[in-house]
Scaffold this motif. Sequence first.
Motif, PDB file in Angstrom:
ATOM      1  N   LEU A   1     -16.818   9.908 -15.163  1.00 44.20           N
ATOM      2  CA  LEU A   1     -17.751   8.999 -15.813  1.00 44.20           C
ATOM      3  C   LEU A   1     -18.347   9.636 -17.066  1.00 44.20           C
ATOM      4  N   PHE A   2     -18.674  10.925 -16.975  1.00 41.20           N
ATOM      5  CA  PHE A   2     -19.234  11.618 -18.144  1.00 41.20           C
ATOM      6  C   PHE A   2     -18.221  11.650 -19.282  1.00 41.20           C
ATOM      7  N   ASP A   3     -16.980  12.046 -18.982  1.00 40.54           N
ATOM      8  CA  ASP A   3     -15.961  12.144 -20.028  1.00 40.54           C
ATOM      9  C   ASP A   3     -15.706  10.793 -20.687  1.00 40.54           C
ATOM     10  N   ALA A   4     -15.669   9.734 -19.867  1.00 35.55           N
ATOM     11  CA  ALA A   4     -15.420   8.396 -20.417  1.00 35.55           C
ATOM     12  C   ALA A   4     -16.523   7.992 -21.381  1.00 35.55           C
ATOM     13  N   ALA A   5     -17.772   8.245 -20.999  1.00 30.33           N
ATOM     14  CA  ALA A   5     -18.897   7.885 -21.862  1.00 30.33           C
ATOM     15  C   ALA A   5     -19.021   8.835 -23.042  1.00 30.33           C
ATOM     16  N   ASN A   6     -18.673  10.109 -22.843  1.00 32.08           N
ATOM     17  CA  ASN A   6     -18.855  11.126 -23.872  1.00 32.08           C
ATOM     18  C   ASN A   6     -18.012  10.828 -25.112  1.00 32.08           C
ATOM     19  N   GLN A   7     -16.716  10.584 -24.919  1.00 32.42           N
ATOM     20  CA  GLN A   7     -15.842  10.317 -26.058  1.00 32.42           C
ATOM     21  C   GLN A   7     -16.180   8.987 -26.725  1.00 32.42           C
ATOM     22  N   SER A   8     -16.743   8.054 -25.954  1.00 34.85           N
ATOM     23  CA  SER A   8     -17.080   6.742 -26.508  1.00 34.85           C
ATOM     24  C   SER A   8     -18.460   6.721 -27.145  1.00 34.85           C
ATOM     25  N   PHE A   9     -19.273   7.741 -26.875  1.00 38.12           N
ATOM     26  CA  PHE A   9     -20.638   7.819 -27.405  1.00 38.12           C
ATOM     27  C   PHE A   9     -20.668   8.383 -28.814  1.00 38.12           C
ATOM     28  N   LEU A  10     -19.733   9.285 -29.112  1.00 40.36           N
ATOM     29  CA  LEU A  10     -19.746   9.979 -30.401  1.00 40.36           C
ATOM     30  C   LEU A  10     -19.739   9.024 -31.596  1.00 40.36           C
ATOM     31  N   PRO A  11     -18.929   7.937 -31.599  1.00 38.37           N
ATOM     32  CA  PRO A  11     -18.957   7.036 -32.760  1.00 38.37           C
ATOM     33  C   PRO A  11     -20.310   6.361 -32.989  1.00 38.37           C
ATOM     34  N   ARG A  12     -21.221   6.430 -31.995  1.00 36.63           N
ATOM     35  CA  ARG A  12     -22.564   5.890 -32.192  1.00 36.63           C
ATOM     36  C   ARG A  12     -23.490   6.892 -32.865  1.00 36.63           C
ATOM     37  N   LEU A  13     -23.031   8.149 -32.995  1.00 32.57           N
ATOM     38  CA  LEU A  13     -23.877   9.212 -33.536  1.00 32.57           C
ATOM     39  C   LEU A  13     -23.505   9.620 -34.955  1.00 32.57           C
ATOM     40  N   VAL A  14     -22.272   9.359 -35.369  1.00 38.31           N
ATOM     41  CA  VAL A  14     -21.827   9.784 -36.700  1.00 38.31           C
ATOM     42  C   VAL A  14     -21.074   8.640 -37.368  1.00 38.31           C
ATOM     43  N   PRO A  15     -21.085   8.590 -38.696  1.00 35.29           N
ATOM     44  CA  PRO A  15     -20.263   7.594 -39.396  1.00 35.29           C
ATOM     45  C   PRO A  15     -18.787   7.832 -39.102  1.00 35.29           C
ATOM     46  N   ARG A  16     -18.004   6.795 -39.182  1.00 34.13           N
ATOM     47  CA  ARG A  16     -16.586   6.911 -38.831  1.00 34.13           C
ATOM     48  C   ARG A  16     -15.857   7.921 -39.708  1.00 34.13           C
ATOM     49  N   LYS A  17     -16.286   8.082 -40.942  1.00 39.31           N
ATOM     50  CA  LYS A  17     -15.608   9.028 -41.831  1.00 39.31           C
ATOM     51  C   LYS A  17     -15.866  10.479 -41.436  1.00 39.31           C
ATOM     52  N   LEU A  18     -16.831  10.717 -40.556  1.00 44.54           N
ATOM     53  CA  LEU A  18     -17.132  12.079 -40.118  1.00 44.54           C
ATOM     54  C   LEU A  18     -16.633  12.358 -38.697  1.00 44.54           C
ATOM     55  N   LEU A  19     -15.845  11.451 -38.138  1.00 46.31           N
ATOM     56  CA  LEU A  19     -15.377  11.654 -36.768  1.00 46.31           C
ATOM     57  C   LEU A  19     -14.464  12.882 -36.653  1.00 46.31           C
ATOM     58  N   ILE A  20     -13.622  13.134 -37.656  1.00 49.33           N
ATOM     59  CA  ILE A  20     -12.721  14.297 -37.579  1.00 49.33           C
ATOM     60  C   ILE A  20     -13.513  15.597 -37.554  1.00 49.33           C
ATOM     61  N   PRO A  21     -14.387  15.864 -38.552  1.00 47.80           N
ATOM     62  CA  PRO A  21     -15.143  17.112 -38.465  1.00 47.80           C
ATOM     63  C   PRO A  21     -16.064  17.175 -37.251  1.00 47.80           C
ATOM     64  N   ALA A  22     -16.593  16.027 -36.816  1.00 48.27           N
ATOM     65  CA  ALA A  22     -17.454  16.039 -35.631  1.00 48.27           C
ATOM     66  C   ALA A  22     -16.664  16.471 -34.396  1.00 48.27           C
ATOM     67  N   ASN A  23     -15.463  15.922 -34.226  1.00 48.01           N
ATOM     68  CA  ASN A  23     -14.615  16.334 -33.109  1.00 48.01           C
ATOM     69  C   ASN A  23     -14.141  17.771 -33.265  1.00 48.01           C
ATOM     70  N   ALA A  24     -13.908  18.200 -34.515  1.00 50.38           N
ATOM     71  CA  ALA A  24     -13.456  19.567 -34.761  1.00 50.38           C
ATOM     72  C   ALA A  24     -14.514  20.581 -34.335  1.00 50.38           C
ATOM     73  N   ARG A  25     -15.796  20.285 -34.610  1.00 52.41           N
ATOM     74  CA  ARG A  25     -16.854  21.209 -34.186  1.00 52.41           C
ATOM     75  C   ARG A  25     -16.902  21.312 -32.666  1.00 52.41           C
ATOM     76  N   LEU A  26     -16.730  20.199 -31.991  1.00 56.35           N
ATOM     77  CA  LEU A  26     -16.696  20.222 -30.527  1.00 56.35           C
ATOM     78  C   LEU A  26     -15.500  21.017 -30.023  1.00 56.35           C
ATOM     79  N   GLU A  27     -14.357  20.863 -30.708  1.00 57.11           N
ATOM     80  CA  GLU A  27     -13.147  21.596 -30.328  1.00 57.11           C
ATOM     81  C   GLU A  27     -13.353  23.101 -30.521  1.00 57.11           C
ATOM     82  N   GLN A  28     -14.046  23.476 -31.579  1.00 60.08           N
ATOM     83  CA  GLN A  28     -14.303  24.892 -31.815  1.00 60.08           C
ATOM     84  C   GLN A  28     -15.212  25.476 -30.742  1.00 60.08           C
ATOM     85  N   SER A  29     -16.207  24.721 -30.334  1.00 54.24           N
ATOM     86  CA  SER A  29     -17.071  25.184 -29.247  1.00 54.24           C
ATOM     87  C   SER A  29     -16.267  25.401 -27.978  1.00 54.24           C
TER      88      SER A  29
END
Length: 421
Positions: free
Chosen positions: A118-146
Amino acid sequence: MPRLVDLPGYRRFWVASTVSIFGAHVTTVALQIFVVVALHATAFELGLMNAARWLPYLLFGLVAGVLVDRCRRKPILVGTDFGRAALVCVIPLLYVAELLTMPALIAYVMVFGLLSLLFDAANQSFLPRLVPRKLLIPANARLEQSDSVAQTAGPLLAGALIQVVGAPVAMLVDAASYLVSGVLLASISVTERAQPASRRDLRAEVREGLSWIYRHRTLAPMAVTSHAWFLFHSMLGTVFVAYALDARELDLGAFWLGAAYACGGVGAFLGGALAGWAGRRFDAGPTVIAAHALMAPAWALMPLAVPGLAVFVMVALSQFLFWVAMGVTGPNELGYRQSVTPDGLQGRMNTTIRSLNRAAVVVGAPLGGFLAVATGYRTALWIGVAGFVLVALAMAVSPFRHARYADAVDPGPEPDFTVGV
């Protein structure tokens, strides 16, 4: 266009994710050691426990996607974080009370897996509510680096904690990490609207999600090749450890194997740093395909390695190159999926792909072990490498090669993401 550091909601989301993933890596190691040492579990029992972790993804993944699309995602994230924090505390308490058994632990892992689903399903779907769509790549990249840093440092931290305080107490670190994550997520200010109460049949909504993915011109080939990739990757991952440690093969030893994994963590961090630039420079389809094309030659270094002074160099280089490719492709794949999917289908899209990927792991891991026994380590590895080649070729000839971030759905007027919390 604001920068990621200017988005208070994303900053808290990133810190929460980083703290949580470090704690998860501590528990992953601590629980394995605890089960073997304290409960004297057999390899078969250990396998059952590991399988129980992913069983909810197979049984309830599609339903979880519908639930996430019907509800606000922030309460799901906070509730499952607090639930997992409480659940992790149960193991040391049961152990002290001498009530912990393998059947009880397997049941516990299943419940934990359901909350994680449930967390994973909501987590990936929540991110587009926090950043503009043009920043989704760097936003996901920072999470990947962590995540890549946690893959390297988490097991080392776990080993130190287990040595000092023991495995049951070390798992309390994970409980604390989930608690911190839940508090941070609860403090995020975000605009979310629950969907109106649906009278539609649950199966109809599941079918809608499946239809969106597997009839989409570019998402469909991306999803299918992703399932195949997880099949071959789980085969390779299963064979690799036994092959590297076998005294008759590479005889690498636990320390040098850990060092090779650390090189992979460095590669993942570097790949994450390059992901945003590559996505902007070459766009989604070409970037992902090129990264997948690198994975096969990276893994080919494994069966080509021979015992001797250079064996560690080849294994470490293999892990480094593979995880560079992973660091590039992960944020771009996820960012593209999120950008082309309407908000009302985000949960079903993410959980459907993730759940079927986990199903491929359930098949691929034992298949890799069977092939290693039946044909030998190197043959099994070459089969996995050939699978990676086929995945890259299939992506290159499919419509996914034309995938562009300009394909993104129109989300309508976006909120001011820079508003303070």
